[in-house]
Design a protein around this motif. Sequence first.
Motif, mmCIF file in Angstrom:
data_model
loop_
_atom_site.group_PDB
_atom_site.id
_atom_site.type_symbol
_atom_site.label_atom_id
_atom_site.label_comp_id
_atom_site.label_asym_id
_atom_site.label_seq_id
_atom_site.Cartn_x
_atom_site.Cartn_y
_atom_site.Cartn_z
ATOM 1 N N CYS A 74 0.821 -1.215 0.000
ATOM 2 C CA CYS A 74 0.000 0.000 0.000
ATOM 3 C C CYS A 74 0.850 1.258 0.000
ATOM 4 C CB CYS A 74 -0.909 0.015 1.223
ATOM 5 S SG CYS A 74 -2.141 -1.303 1.220
ATOM 6 N N CYS A 96 5.183 -1.557 1.875
ATOM 7 C CA CYS A 96 4.381 -0.334 1.776
ATOM 8 C C CYS A 96 5.269 0.884 1.571
ATOM 9 C CB CYS A 96 3.556 -0.143 3.044
ATOM 10 S SG CYS A 96 2.231 -1.354 3.239
ATOM 11 N N SER A 116 9.478 -2.060 3.642
ATOM 12 C CA SER A 116 8.714 -0.848 3.368
ATOM 13 C C SER A 116 9.642 0.337 3.169
ATOM 14 C CB SER A 116 7.735 -0.585 4.515
ATOM 15 O OG SER A 116 6.743 -1.601 4.549
#
Length: 190
Positions: A74, A96, A116
Amino acid sequence: MIFADYSYQNFEATQVGDDSLANKAFIGCEFISCQFEGTDFTQTTFEDCLFKDCALYTVNLYGASWVEVELDGCKLVNVNFSLLNQMITSFSFNMCKIISCIFDDMSLIKTQFTESSFDETVFYHCQLREANFEDSEFFNTRFEDCKLEKARFIGTEGLQLDIRNNIVTKAVFDSRTAILLLDSFDINIV
């Protein structure tokens, strides 16, 4: 027990703008390739939910509860996670992009932040004991007055962590990152 407005439903390629999803409950739901921009999640509960390849831009999380929420691939921009209901919050991030986000005075013990990318993000006065940041990248990201005991930073890039202003007892760093942490002491290593 929470009454669910949405139970075990899949939402794919949904775009939600300034709409309000306040005071809702999502139990066991999956959000795939959804975009939330300016969405109001005030007092909304997400329990056992997956956000995969979603974008969350400037969403309002005031009083929202995230219980066993997984974010995978995301992009999160300008999100103040400190507004979440701190009593019942548990989530994980994998692959992410976390940009201009705030984590302030939060208990994030054992939280996963693996693979991430963090850009212009602040962790202030957070409990991050045993948090996992393995294989993550950091750009202009700060940790201030955080408790990072036994946190894992193996394979990270760009980590700037002042070890004088954070507790890092038994935190795990690879040797390259550990040497970079000494920058705050203005010493030369030969």
